[in-house]
Design an enzyme around this catalytic site. Structure first.
Site, PDB file in Angstrom:
ATOM      1  N   GLY A 111       0.833  -1.197   0.000  1.00  0.00           N
ATOM      2  CA  GLY A 111       0.000   0.000   0.000  1.00  0.00           C
ATOM      3  C   GLY A 111       0.871   1.252   0.000  1.00  0.00           C
ATOM      4  O   GLY A 111       1.967   1.265  -0.564  1.00  0.00           O
ATOM      5  N   ARG A 112       0.377   2.289   0.667  1.00  0.00           N
ATOM      6  CA  ARG A 112       1.093   3.573   0.686  1.00  0.00           C
ATOM      7  C   ARG A 112       2.512   3.414   1.231  1.00  0.00           C
ATOM      8  O   ARG A 112       3.479   3.882   0.634  1.00  0.00           O
ATOM      9  CB  ARG A 112       0.310   4.581   1.548  1.00  0.00           C
ATOM     10  N   ILE A 113       2.627   2.769   2.396  1.00  0.00           N
ATOM     11  CA  ILE A 113       3.951   2.667   3.031  1.00  0.00           C
ATOM     12  C   ILE A 113       4.801   1.612   2.323  1.00  0.00           C
ATOM     13  O   ILE A 113       6.005   1.819   2.108  1.00  0.00           O
ATOM     14  CB  ILE A 113       3.814   2.362   4.538  1.00  0.00           C
ATOM     15  N   ARG A 149      -3.415  -8.253  -1.046  1.00  0.00           N
ATOM     16  CA  ARG A 149      -4.652  -8.980  -1.352  1.00  0.00           C
ATOM     17  C   ARG A 149      -4.832  -9.094  -2.861  1.00  0.00           C
ATOM     18  O   ARG A 149      -5.372 -10.057  -3.359  1.00  0.00           O
ATOM     19  CB  ARG A 149      -5.844  -8.268  -0.716  1.00  0.00           C
ATOM     20  N   SER A 150      -4.350  -8.063  -3.589  1.00  0.00           N
ATOM     21  CA  SER A 150      -4.499  -8.083  -5.049  1.00  0.00           C
ATOM     22  C   SER A 150      -3.202  -7.616  -5.700  1.00  0.00           C
ATOM     23  O   SER A 150      -2.460  -6.815  -5.116  1.00  0.00           O
ATOM     24  CB  SER A 150      -5.637  -7.142  -5.462  1.00  0.00           C
ATOM     25  N   ARG A 187       1.897  -4.348  12.504  1.00  0.00           N
ATOM     26  CA  ARG A 187       1.271  -4.512  13.815  1.00  0.00           C
ATOM     27  C   ARG A 187       1.788  -5.814  14.392  1.00  0.00           C
ATOM     28  O   ARG A 187       2.010  -6.777  13.641  1.00  0.00           O
ATOM     29  CB  ARG A 187      -0.255  -4.601  13.689  1.00  0.00           C
ATOM     30  N   ASP A 245       9.517  -3.431  15.172  1.00  0.00           N
ATOM     31  CA  ASP A 245       9.055  -2.169  15.778  1.00  0.00           C
ATOM     32  C   ASP A 245       7.759  -2.383  16.552  1.00  0.00           C
ATOM     33  O   ASP A 245       7.350  -1.515  17.320  1.00  0.00           O
ATOM     34  CB  ASP A 245       8.827  -1.125  14.672  1.00  0.00           C
ATOM     35  N   GLU A 293       2.602  -5.518  23.071  1.00  0.00           N
ATOM     36  CA  GLU A 293       3.388  -4.338  23.443  1.00  0.00           C
ATOM     37  C   GLU A 293       2.631  -3.481  24.465  1.00  0.00           C
ATOM     38  O   GLU A 293       1.394  -3.453  24.432  1.00  0.00           O
ATOM     39  CB  GLU A 293       3.747  -3.518  22.188  1.00  0.00           C
ATOM     40  N   HIS A 317       7.841   0.736  18.830  1.00  0.00           N
ATOM     41  CA  HIS A 317       6.732   1.249  18.013  1.00  0.00           C
ATOM     42  C   HIS A 317       6.916   2.742  17.696  1.00  0.00           C
ATOM     43  O   HIS A 317       6.085   3.569  18.068  1.00  0.00           O
ATOM     44  CB  HIS A 317       5.381   0.997  18.704  1.00  0.00           C
TER      45      HIS A 317
END
Ligand code: NAP
Length: 322
Positions: A155-157, A177-178, A238, A262, A267, A285
């Site tokens: 995605g974006r990151i 996913r795609s 996550r 991270d 956590e 994090h």
């Protein structure tokens, strides 16, 4: 922010960043959930119009149900896996988050963890400080430039990480996913298939039920087979996305070469067995934790909250609320 000169009551579900809290406190009647007992919450709940949260906050249906006048849940963070979006949507409550403004920081940290783990930078620092250099040189490390990078979540990151990796002459492949035909990188249909062809596997998906333990023993075994000594795992997504028990097992048995982490399942508690491993680099994090980025996140979260309360469309609602 006020109606008939009365400031609007807002509930912060945790002691959030001061960069966000200061804006809320200046403009709203701010209530902070950890400071309220059940009676105090019950007294103010009918008037609460907005909830402020962070990326790791929990906003369950039980809380949403207690707030009949709620219009918006504004998360300062891009991840919102702690918010029951379905319950919010069912009530017409808009959930917003802060995408894009943190892409650079999280991607920078991912590259930092890749380099730190491969080149053993924290261990090298300890080696110098501890005087061990006087007895001889450090063992040789791993080269990162030119290696194969697998990104789980494009995605974006993920795309910001890929962009940086190209400057290190890395070959980039990914799973999501795609497939994304517009990207010049190879798509693989699963995390295990991707791990099999990756020297570095970087995880950057959302958390929540859909990705829980996506990185499991099977994926770690595949990463172990990918290169002599096994590949390196980096998790900036996550904690829930990686099965910590399987990861610790793979590290202790030498299946994979190392990990840069991270985020953690429980956590800020980090398993003692993980903390004992020298081939692991751990950060608390801090993916988006720079001054400028946290300010931009706070400003966007506050703007979303303000816009929605003023009856205008929020700038960055989560996809489910668009
Ligand atoms: P995004 O643009 O929504 O991208 C998420 C990517 O994950 C997408 O490519 C998506 O696939 C993929 N994905 C989702 N579910 C998947 C699954 N089950 N299997 C494989 N891939 C899956 O999100 P973003 O802005 O890049 O942020 C990603 C996450 O990073 C956040 O949700 C947050 O949890 C984490 N994050 C961590 C920090 C930190 O401090 N460490 C900071 C910011 C964000 P499709 O493209 O096919 O939909």
């Amino acid at each position: 922010m006020s109606v008939d000169s009365n400031p609007i009551p807002v509930l912060a579900v945790a002691r959030l960043s001061p960069l966000y809290m200061s804006q809320l406190a200046a403009a709203c009647e701010l209530h902070v959930l950890p400071d309220l007992d059940a009676a105090a919450l019950a007294a103010v709940a009918p008037r609460i119009r907005a909830v402020a949260a962070s990326g790791d906050s929990k906003v369950p249906a039980s809380l949403i149900d207690q707030l009949p006048a709620l219009q918006v849940i504004s998360v300062m963070g891009v991840g919102y896996d702690g918010v029951d979006v379905a319950a919010a949507k069912a009530r017409g409550v808009v959930v917003t988050h802060t995408p894009d403004v943190l892409n650079d920081d999280v991607a920078d940290l991912a590259l930092g963890l890749m380099l730190s783990t491969a080149r053993q930078l924290p261990a090298a620092d300890r080696f110098v400080r501890g005087g061990q250099w006087l007895q001889g040189n450090m063992p040789l490390a791993r080269k990162m430039s030119g290696a194969r990078l697998g990104i789980v979540g494009m995605g974006r990151i993920g795309q910001a990480i890929a962009q940086r990796a190209l400057a290190f002459n890395m070959t980039v492949a990914y799973t999501a996913r795609s497939a994304k035909p517009e990207l010049p990188h190879r798509y693989l249909p699963s995390a295990a298939a991707l791990a099999e062809v990756s020297d570095f596997l970087v995880v950057i998906t959302p958390g929540g039920a859909g990705t829980r333990h996506l990185i499991n023993a099977e994926v770690l075994d595949a990463l172990g087979r990918s290169s002599p000594g096994g590949g390196i795992l980096v998790n900036v997504a996550r904690g829930s996305v990686v099965d910590d028990a399987a990861l610790i097992d793979a590290l202790e048995r030498g299946v994979i070469a190392g990990a840069g982490l991270d985020v953690f399942e429980d956590e800020p508690r980090v398993p003692e067995r993980l903390r004992a491993l020298p081939q692991v680099v751990l950060t608390p994090h801090v993916g988006s934790a720079t001054q400028g980025t946290r300010q931009a996140m706070a400003d966007l979260a506050f703007a979303n909250l303000q816009l929605r309360l003023a009856g205008q469309p929020a700038r960055t609602p989560v996809p489910e609320c668009r």
